[in-house]
Every structure is written in C-alpha cells, then in structure tokens.
Design a protein around this motif. Structure first.
Motif, PDB file in Angstrom:
ATOM      1  N   ARG A  93      32.854  36.729  50.770  1.00  0.00           N
ATOM      2  CA  ARG A  93      34.210  36.094  50.800  1.00  0.00           C
ATOM      3  C   ARG A  93      34.051  35.037  49.673  1.00  0.00           C
ATOM      4  O   ARG A  93      34.700  34.692  48.815  1.00  0.00           O
ATOM      5  CB  ARG A  93      34.554  35.636  51.938  1.00  0.00           C
ATOM      6  CG  ARG A  93      35.514  36.743  52.764  1.00  0.00           C
ATOM      7  CD  ARG A  93      36.365  36.163  53.911  1.00  0.00           C
ATOM      8  NE  ARG A  93      36.341  37.203  54.830  1.00  0.00           N
ATOM      9  CZ  ARG A  93      36.000  37.551  56.003  1.00  0.00           C
ATOM     10  NH1 ARG A  93      35.018  36.558  56.545  1.00  0.00           N
ATOM     11  NH2 ARG A  93      36.452  38.577  56.711  1.00  0.00           N
ATOM     12  N   ALA A  94      32.700  34.035  50.022  1.00  0.00           N
ATOM     13  CA  ALA A  94      32.392  33.077  49.181  1.00  0.00           C
ATOM     14  C   ALA A  94      32.203  33.419  47.745  1.00  0.00           C
ATOM     15  O   ALA A  94      32.409  32.577  46.621  1.00  0.00           O
ATOM     16  CB  ALA A  94      31.331  32.205  49.768  1.00  0.00           C
ATOM     17  N   GLU A  96      33.363  36.062  46.080  1.00  0.00           N
ATOM     18  CA  GLU A  96      34.604  36.586  45.654  1.00  0.00           C
ATOM     19  C   GLU A  96      35.260  35.302  45.251  1.00  0.00           C
ATOM     20  O   GLU A  96      35.923  35.325  44.221  1.00  0.00           O
ATOM     21  CB  GLU A  96      35.358  37.273  46.555  1.00  0.00           C
ATOM     22  CG  GLU A  96      36.537  37.873  46.164  1.00  0.00           C
ATOM     23  CD  GLU A  96      37.359  38.549  47.125  1.00  0.00           C
ATOM     24  OE1 GLU A  96      38.586  39.313  46.612  1.00  0.00           O
ATOM     25  OE2 GLU A  96      37.101  38.707  48.337  1.00  0.00           O
ATOM     26  N   GLU A  97      35.346  34.349  45.938  1.00  0.00           N
ATOM     27  CA  GLU A  97      36.217  33.182  45.779  1.00  0.00           C
ATOM     28  C   GLU A  97      35.478  32.501  44.490  1.00  0.00           C
ATOM     29  O   GLU A  97      36.418  31.996  43.537  1.00  0.00           O
ATOM     30  CB  GLU A  97      36.187  32.162  46.845  1.00  0.00           C
ATOM     31  CG  GLU A  97      37.119  31.032  46.803  1.00  0.00           C
ATOM     32  CD  GLU A  97      37.126  29.976  47.890  1.00  0.00           C
ATOM     33  OE1 GLU A  97      37.064  28.834  47.788  1.00  0.00           O
ATOM     34  OE2 GLU A  97      37.114  30.886  49.079  1.00  0.00           O
ATOM     35  N   ALA A  98      34.265  32.215  44.583  1.00  0.00           N
ATOM     36  CA  ALA A  98      33.785  31.550  43.230  1.00  0.00           C
ATOM     37  C   ALA A  98      33.871  32.604  41.801  1.00  0.00           C
ATOM     38  O   ALA A  98      34.265  31.951  41.048  1.00  0.00           O
ATOM     39  CB  ALA A  98      32.182  31.654  43.250  1.00  0.00           C
ATOM     40  N   VAL A 100      36.156  34.596  41.441  1.00  0.00           N
ATOM     41  CA  VAL A 100      37.820  34.272  41.044  1.00  0.00           C
ATOM     42  C   VAL A 100      37.981  33.024  40.452  1.00  0.00           C
ATOM     43  O   VAL A 100      38.792  32.906  39.262  1.00  0.00           O
ATOM     44  CB  VAL A 100      38.775  34.353  42.294  1.00  0.00           C
ATOM     45  CG1 VAL A 100      40.212  33.863  42.171  1.00  0.00           C
ATOM     46  CG2 VAL A 100      38.651  35.864  42.817  1.00  0.00           C
ATOM     47  N   ASN A 101      37.559  31.850  41.018  1.00  0.00           N
ATOM     48  CA  ASN A 101      37.617  30.661  40.322  1.00  0.00           C
ATOM     49  C   ASN A 101      37.145  30.464  38.736  1.00  0.00           C
ATOM     50  O   ASN A 101      37.411  29.977  37.899  1.00  0.00           O
ATOM     51  CB  ASN A 101      36.876  29.453  40.970  1.00  0.00           C
ATOM     52  CG  ASN A 101      37.633  29.429  42.385  1.00  0.00           C
ATOM     53  OD1 ASN A 101      38.877  29.578  42.359  1.00  0.00           O
ATOM     54  ND2 ASN A 101      36.913  28.690  43.205  1.00  0.00           N
ATOM     55  N   GLU A 104      39.297  32.340  36.212  1.00  0.00           N
ATOM     56  CA  GLU A 104      40.460  31.724  35.872  1.00  0.00           C
ATOM     57  C   GLU A 104      40.110  30.785  34.545  1.00  0.00           C
ATOM     58  O   GLU A 104      41.022  30.330  34.028  1.00  0.00           O
ATOM     59  CB  GLU A 104      41.022  30.855  36.938  1.00  0.00           C
ATOM     60  CG  GLU A 104      41.526  32.000  38.137  1.00  0.00           C
ATOM     61  CD  GLU A 104      42.154  31.167  39.162  1.00  0.00           C
ATOM     62  OE1 GLU A 104      41.713  29.739  39.468  1.00  0.00           O
ATOM     63  OE2 GLU A 104      42.599  31.839  40.259  1.00  0.00           O
TER      64      GLU A 104
END
Length: 149
Positions: A93-94, A96-98, A100-101, A104
């Motif tokens: 999850r961490a 994936e979040e990185a 996605v950031n 962007e």
C-alpha cells in the motif's frame, strides 16, 4: 473319475484347493493346540499380550501428543503467515501510494527517466529466468536517442 487339473473341476463340480484345515476345522485345531501347549508357553503368551497392549497404549499416547504438537505448530505457522501477509500488504500500500504520487508529477521530457526507474537495468540483480537483455538494450537506445514524432 474324470479330473481336469487346470480348472479344478471334478465331474463338472468346481472345487477350490486349500492348504491346511478348512475354516470349520481351524477353530477346533486352535483349541486343541491351546489345550496341548505347556504352562510356560501359555504364561509367555499372556505376558506377551500384556506387553503388546502396553506398547499399543504408549504408541497411542505418543501419537496423541504428536498430533497436539502438530496442531500447535500449524497454528503458529498460520499466525506467522498472517503477520507476514499484513506486513506485505502494508508495504505494498505504501509503495502504491508513492507510485501514484510520482505518477501525478508528470513533466514533459521526463518519460524515459520514469521508465528507467521502473525497469531494473542491472542483469545480476534481476530475478527473472528469461533473457531480457535485448529489451534492456532497446530501452537504453531509445533513452539516448528518442524517436522523433
């Protein structure tokens, strides 16, 4: 009498050959044998029977202990697996979040830098069994001399 040795047929009746006493006489012969055996052998048989019963009881007890131990170890293994799974989920999850950031933050001209971050160009650290050297060389050549649109 006409006898056919191959089929065991005597005058059209099928007979089964047997070695030793038939079932009817087996019980009688066993009783005769038990009555005619000496006291020392009978005593030994009883002691042997008791020893075997004790060994059976011990083996059943040991089997029950092993089953309990196996159940405990299996529960511990499942607990470790669940813990490892939760850690993996959290790290995924961490990551994936990185990802996605970072996705962007797209700037023109940085496409190949992003591709280079996603690809592992070190052949020794690659865990793949397939040969990806050609793909690696194509990506590096495209990074150095991009196609003109």
């Amino acid at each position: 009498f006409f006898t056919d040795a191959v089929d065991g047929v005597v005058n059209g009746d099928v007979y089964q050959e047997s070695n030793g006493p038939t079932q009817c006489y087996a019980a009688i012969s066993q009783v005769d044998r038990l009555q005619s055996e000496p006291e020392s052998i009978r005593k030994w048989r009883e002691e042997q029977k008791e020893r075997l019963e004790q060994l059976d009881a011990n083996s059943r007890k040991q089997e029950a202990e092993w089953k309990e131990k196996a159940i405990k170890e299996l529960e511990e293994w499942y607990a470790r697996q669940d813990e490892k799974l939760e850690k993996t989920k959290a790290s995924n999850r961490a990551a994936e979040e990185a990802f996605v950031n970072e996705a962007e933050e797209v700037f023109p001209g940085t496409e190949w830098e992003r591709v280079a971050q996603l690809c592992d160009f070190n052949p020794k650290s690659s865990k793949q069994a397939k040969d990806v050297s050609r793909m690696r060389s194509v990506l590096i050549s495209l990074k150095q001399a991009p196609l003109v649109r």
